[in-house]
Motif scaffolding. Structure first.
Motif, PDB file in Angstrom:
ATOM      1  N   GLU A 180       0.854  -1.392  -0.065  1.00 36.65           N
ATOM      2  CA  GLU A 180       0.008  -0.044  -0.022  1.00 36.65           C
ATOM      3  C   GLU A 180       0.763   1.389  -0.135  1.00 36.65           C
ATOM      4  O   GLU A 180       0.346   2.273   0.156  1.00 36.65           O
ATOM      5  CB  GLU A 180      -0.957   0.050   0.976  1.00 36.65           C
ATOM      6  CG  GLU A 180      -1.908  -1.019   0.938  1.00 36.65           C
ATOM      7  CD  GLU A 180      -2.593  -1.400   2.352  1.00 36.65           C
ATOM      8  OE1 GLU A 180      -2.959  -0.433   3.012  1.00 36.65           O
ATOM      9  OE2 GLU A 180      -2.784  -2.660   2.758  1.00 36.65           O
TER      10      GLU A 180
ATOM     11  N   GLU B  85       6.854   3.052  -6.921  1.00 35.19           N
ATOM     12  CA  GLU B  85       6.953   2.760  -8.137  1.00 35.19           C
ATOM     13  C   GLU B  85       8.457   2.211  -8.451  1.00 35.19           C
ATOM     14  O   GLU B  85       9.423   2.630  -8.455  1.00 35.19           O
ATOM     15  CB  GLU B  85       7.089   4.294  -8.860  1.00 35.19           C
ATOM     16  CG  GLU B  85       5.733   5.039  -8.860  1.00 35.19           C
ATOM     17  CD  GLU B  85       6.019   6.491  -8.814  1.00 35.19           C
ATOM     18  OE1 GLU B  85       6.853   6.977  -9.795  1.00 35.19           O
ATOM     19  OE2 GLU B  85       5.112   7.346  -8.354  1.00 35.19           O
ATOM     20  N   THR B  86       8.284   0.995  -8.916  1.00 39.08           N
ATOM     21  CA  THR B  86       9.461   0.097  -9.216  1.00 39.08           C
ATOM     22  C   THR B  86       9.381  -0.596 -10.626  1.00 39.08           C
ATOM     23  O   THR B  86       8.433  -0.658 -11.454  1.00 39.08           O
ATOM     24  CB  THR B  86       9.696  -1.091  -8.207  1.00 39.08           C
ATOM     25  OG1 THR B  86       8.636  -2.021  -8.554  1.00 39.08           O
ATOM     26  CG2 THR B  86       9.024  -0.537  -6.844  1.00 39.08           C
TER      27      THR B  86
ATOM     28  N   ASP C  13      20.065  -4.493  -7.624  1.00 37.50           N
ATOM     29  CA  ASP C  13      19.937  -3.270  -6.765  1.00 37.50           C
ATOM     30  C   ASP C  13      18.480  -2.933  -6.401  1.00 37.50           C
ATOM     31  O   ASP C  13      18.420  -2.271  -5.115  1.00 37.50           O
ATOM     32  CB  ASP C  13      20.516  -2.090  -7.496  1.00 37.50           C
ATOM     33  CG  ASP C  13      21.944  -2.050  -7.403  1.00 37.50           C
ATOM     34  OD1 ASP C  13      22.609  -2.858  -6.857  1.00 37.50           O
ATOM     35  OD2 ASP C  13      22.888  -1.326  -8.260  1.00 37.50           O
ATOM     36  N   GLU C  14      17.737  -2.807  -7.238  1.00 36.94           N
ATOM     37  CA  GLU C  14      16.189  -2.524  -7.043  1.00 36.94           C
ATOM     38  C   GLU C  14      15.492  -3.701  -5.869  1.00 36.94           C
ATOM     39  O   GLU C  14      14.725  -3.115  -5.183  1.00 36.94           O
ATOM     40  CB  GLU C  14      15.325  -2.663  -8.108  1.00 36.94           C
ATOM     41  CG  GLU C  14      14.275  -1.783  -8.053  1.00 36.94           C
ATOM     42  CD  GLU C  14      13.806  -0.950  -9.293  1.00 36.94           C
ATOM     43  OE1 GLU C  14      13.787  -1.378 -10.221  1.00 36.94           O
ATOM     44  OE2 GLU C  14      13.255   0.259  -9.047  1.00 36.94           O
TER      45      GLU C  14
ATOM     46  N   ARG D  68      17.260  -5.182  -3.654  1.00 37.16           N
ATOM     47  CA  ARG D  68      17.756  -4.969  -2.256  1.00 37.16           C
ATOM     48  C   ARG D  68      17.115  -3.578  -1.900  1.00 37.16           C
ATOM     49  O   ARG D  68      16.607  -3.527  -0.899  1.00 37.16           O
ATOM     50  CB  ARG D  68      19.294  -4.465  -2.633  1.00 37.16           C
ATOM     51  CG  ARG D  68      20.200  -4.677  -1.439  1.00 37.16           C
ATOM     52  CD  ARG D  68      21.549  -3.959  -1.814  1.00 37.16           C
ATOM     53  NE  ARG D  68      22.248  -4.715  -2.847  1.00 37.16           N
ATOM     54  CZ  ARG D  68      23.125  -5.604  -2.464  1.00 37.16           C
ATOM     55  NH1 ARG D  68      23.494  -5.888  -1.140  1.00 37.16           N
ATOM     56  NH2 ARG D  68      23.987  -6.291  -3.522  1.00 37.16           N
ATOM     57  N   ALA D  69      17.033  -2.581  -2.733  1.00 39.03           N
ATOM     58  CA  ALA D  69      16.285  -1.384  -2.154  1.00 39.03           C
ATOM     59  C   ALA D  69      14.992  -1.790  -1.795  1.00 39.03           C
ATOM     60  O   ALA D  69      14.459  -1.053  -0.690  1.00 39.03           O
ATOM     61  CB  ALA D  69      16.668  -0.383  -3.139  1.00 39.03           C
TER      62      ALA D  69
ATOM     63  N   LEU E  21      13.124  -1.249   2.053  1.00 39.93           N
ATOM     64  CA  LEU E  21      11.749  -0.436   2.456  1.00 39.93           C
ATOM     65  C   LEU E  21      10.640  -1.139   3.034  1.00 39.93           C
ATOM     66  O   LEU E  21      10.264  -0.693   3.828  1.00 39.93           O
ATOM     67  CB  LEU E  21      11.532   0.247   0.926  1.00 39.93           C
ATOM     68  CG  LEU E  21      12.153   1.429   0.255  1.00 39.93           C
ATOM     69  CD1 LEU E  21      11.508   1.821  -0.953  1.00 39.93           C
ATOM     70  CD2 LEU E  21      12.092   2.577   1.465  1.00 39.93           C
TER      71      LEU E  21
END
Lengths: 346, 382
Positions: free
Chosen positions: A196, A200-201, A262-263, A265-266, A270
């Motif tokens: 929720e 934006e990935t 990387d994304e 991981r990020a 979050l």
């Protein structure tokens, strides 16, 4: 097995479906009781492997089945149809049967489901079958009332033949652990669409049939390949724990060598979800004798789906059944996913 | 929120620099004139970082880094949970953060009340709770937990004209006063504090200056990446060895001495500090944040008559009496000292609040494999 003895709830809750200790306990305590024993030389339900293996002369018939309930039904990188084919084809491959003879597919559809959507899902089933070199030979259709299930449930069963079963038992200290690519892509892609926080990935699921890649690896590694698992629910962590438990070894993983986008991981940071307990749908984990490791790695990397493959750890004699993560800063035990994977609140 | 922001933080994870800091820690502990050296952090996020990156296995043997009462969910006291449960059972709709649902009250948690049919919603933010209130005519109570960082968000919402059917049942807590309590505990061996960087972005590092003066213990404000934690500990040990009691800011990329004046203004315009019990710790003077009288209209406690007495005719189960959460949060005991840890008490079947919250010591230790000695485990043994 005493580790799972604490799972004795009166009611079956969601945690029993997350692929960890609770689910294994449920299988031991209920599903496998008095069932599934195929006798010496075969692999039945009690082995809790990716599928069953029945000896036919000097070869094995491998059978596996899988139900699919993903939400959303269409997600970045795939849909429930591609997942249903890849899941079963990959489970066969994990037993060594990399040429699936045929699949079955049962569909349970919710009253009111869109015909267009169903057609597009079957289009992706056809495409995935073609990619895996197999087809669907029989099926079953049920429609249930509105609200009685969430859109669409698919079950696929697959059969294949193999000369040699990869059992996941028999790893020894010094054996190398290898992954065929980046970890956690599927699980985090799904979580990011559900979450929720409106992230934006560009995360995409890795869902794909990997039987051809596994075939190359098995041809290169031969008897040097001791363990083989697809790190689906519960992710890399569950796969490694199963190998460590079945083989009675400890496994030390070098965290910085694990391929991670990387994304992934990020987004994992979050949401507070460790990519190592997050599902993959187009990856495999190998346990390989040290002398075969380089050859197997080269073979996997030569396949388009295995370009990011890496050796990430090795088996040790200490702490049998446990997985230790060398973080580069220190070390800790790698834990298995427990309960529902929920985003952290703060 | 953009994933790239999170990616930016990854540069604070350089293992080479971490090794240098670890060596520095080793030297500092060796140089101290006594052993072990004990320091405390008061933040679940610090414990997360320490556990996740396996730092405990890398700390010098004679350095004890103890987690104090740094989890707002864990220190929410039974009567506060009872208030929420009683309201829910009276038929009032409650919204709260996920972790708060499973915190045990006298006889029930909010999750139990929900299973019995009460209306309880999980929200990820206070604004989401306000949105729920806007979508309905019925009363909506936000059961608010969190330290001063989270309390600012609650304050901002209350100052932004929320709907009339919205009210706040505040279980917000204020960290600085509890550090005084821990520092004054007779069993305590704490020689310095690692303060939470995110709370300090609001309060500023200056908030700890009086504490340092009173207790003669150094405080270092630190961030949450592995290098932040290690650098904070190095600075703290330097101060301890030098006998210097002062506040240092080891997180200057986020924290200033004055903090966020606007956020502080919001916080104190809406909340007033008042004394109250923290679960398992003690009565903490000025440790609870309650709504000021000007906001009585949004104060659940003023709006409703909450009768929790029905929940009290109940003897606590034997397991709860063995729970050591209090001593663990005070830094006197470790989860591994508790007989229930990992046995009767797991994240699936928590006995104490420390096993419920993602910020709780027991949950974190359980998630990351407890505190086994892994210093001998290396690759290439065979």
């Amino acid at each position: 097995m005493t580790r799972n003895a604490r799972f004795i709830d009166e009611r079956i809750t969601l945690k029993y479906g997350t692929g960890g200790g609770a689910m294994r306990a449920l299988i031991e305590q209920i599903f496998a009781k008095g069932l599934g024993d195929l006798g010496e030389g075969n692999i039945g339900l009690a082995a809790m492997d990716d599928g069953a293996a029945i000896r036919l002369g000097d070869r094995y018939l491998v059978i596996t089945t899988d139900s699919h309930v993903v939400q959303p039904i269409v997600f970045p990188g795939g849909d429930i149809g591609k997942l249903a084919v890849a899941g079963t084809v990959n489970d066969l491959a994990m037993m060594g049967a990399t040429d699936p003879l045929a699949l079955t597919c049962a569909a349970i559809v919710e009253d009111g489901f869109s015909r267009e959507m169903l057609k597009s899902i079957w289009e992706s089933i056809r495409a995935s079958c073609e990619e895996a070199g197999t087809t669907i030979v029989t099926g079953d259709t049920k429609v249930m009332g509105h609200g009685e299930l969430d859109g669409l449930v698919l079950n696929t069963t697959g059969v294949g033949i193999t000369d040699r079963i990869v059992t996941d038992a028999g790893l020894e200290p010094g054996d190398q652990i290898l992954v065929t690519g980046t970890m956690g892509d599927h699980g985090l892609a799904i979580m990011a669409t559900r979450n929720e926080l409106a992230l934006e990935t560009e995360l995409v699921s890795d869902v794909a049939p990997i039987n051809a890649m596994v075939r190359r690896a098995l041809e290169a590694g031969g008897d040097g390949i001791i363990a083989l698992k697809d790190p689906t629910r519960g992710g890399l962590s569950s796969a490694l724990h199963e190998m460590a438990e079945k083989s009675g070894v400890g496994i030390v993983i070098d965290e910085p060598s694990i391929p991670l986008r990387d994304e992934v991981r990020a987004v994992g940071e979050l949401l507070g979800i460790d990519p190592l307990v997050s599902a993959n749908e187009g990856k495999a984990v190998f346990g390989v004798r040290p002398e075969s490791a380089a050859g197997v790695l080269d073979a996997i990397r030569s396949h388009p789906l295995g370009r990011n493959a890496a050796i990430v750890g090795e088996c040790v004699a200490e702490r049998p059944g446990f997985v230790v993560l060398d973080t580069g800063f220190g070390s800790r035990l790698l834990s298995e996913a427990e309960g529902e994977l929920l985003p952290r609140i703060c | 929120m953009r994933p790239n922001d999170a990616l930016q933080q990854l540069k604070f994870r350089d293992p080479v620099r971490a090794r240098a800091l670890r060596d520095a820690l080793e030297r500092l502990v060796w140089r101290a004139d006594h052993a072990p050296v004990s320091v405390m952090h008061v933040c679940g996020s610090h414990e997360q970082a320490i556990a996740k990156f396996g730092l405990r296995a890398a700390f010098p043997r004679d350095l004890q880094v103890i987690m104090g009462p740094g989890c707002p969910v864990c220190v929410t006291d039974v009567p506060e949970v009872d208030e929420a449960v009683a309201l829910a059972k009276q038929g009032v709709r409650i919204a709260s953060y996920g972790d708060m649902l499973r915190v045990p009250g006298t006889s029930q948690s909010l999750a139990d009340a929900k299973a019995d049919g009460a209306q309880v919603d999980v929200v990820y933010s206070v604004t989401q709770a306000v949105d729920l209130a806007r979508d309905t005519d019925e009363e909506l109570v936000f059961f608010a937990s969190g330290f001063e960082t989270t309390a600012v968000a609650t304050a901002a919402v209350l100052l932004d004209d929320p709907p009339d059917n919205f009210s706040v049942l505040s279980a917000h807590k204020y960290i600085p006063p509890v550090m005084e309590i821990v520092a004054e505990m007779p069993e305590t061996k704490i020689e310095g504090f690692l303060a939470a960087g995110h709370a300090a972005t609001i309060t500023g590092s200056a908030v700890f200056e009086k504490f340092v003066e009173r207790h003669g213990l150094p405080v270092v404000v630190a961030g949450f990446e592995p290098l932040d934690v290690l650098a904070g500990l190095v600075r703290l040990l330097e101060l301890i060895n030098a006998g210097e009691a002062k506040v240092e800011n080891a997180y200057p990329r986020c924290v200033t001495r004055e903090g966020n004046a606007h956020a502080q203004e919001l916080l104190w315009r809406v909340f007033r500090p008042t004394g109250g019990r923290w679960r398992g710790i003690a009565h903490v003077p000025n440790g609870n944040l309650r709504l000021r009288d000007e906001f009585a209209h949004y104060d659940t406690r003023k709006r409703f008559t909450i009768d929790a007495s029905a929940l009290w005719s109940y003897a606590p189960p034997k397991l709860v009496q063995q729970c050591q959460c209090g001593d663990i949060m005070a830094g006197i005991a470790s989860p591994s000292d508790c007989a229930l840890f990992g046995n009767e008490c797991t994240p699936d079947t928590p006995v104490g609040a420390c096993m419920v919250s993602a910020e709780g010591t027991c949950k974190i230790w359980h998630q990351y494999g407890g505190h086994p000695d892994l210093s001998s485990m290396k690759r290439g043994v065979a």
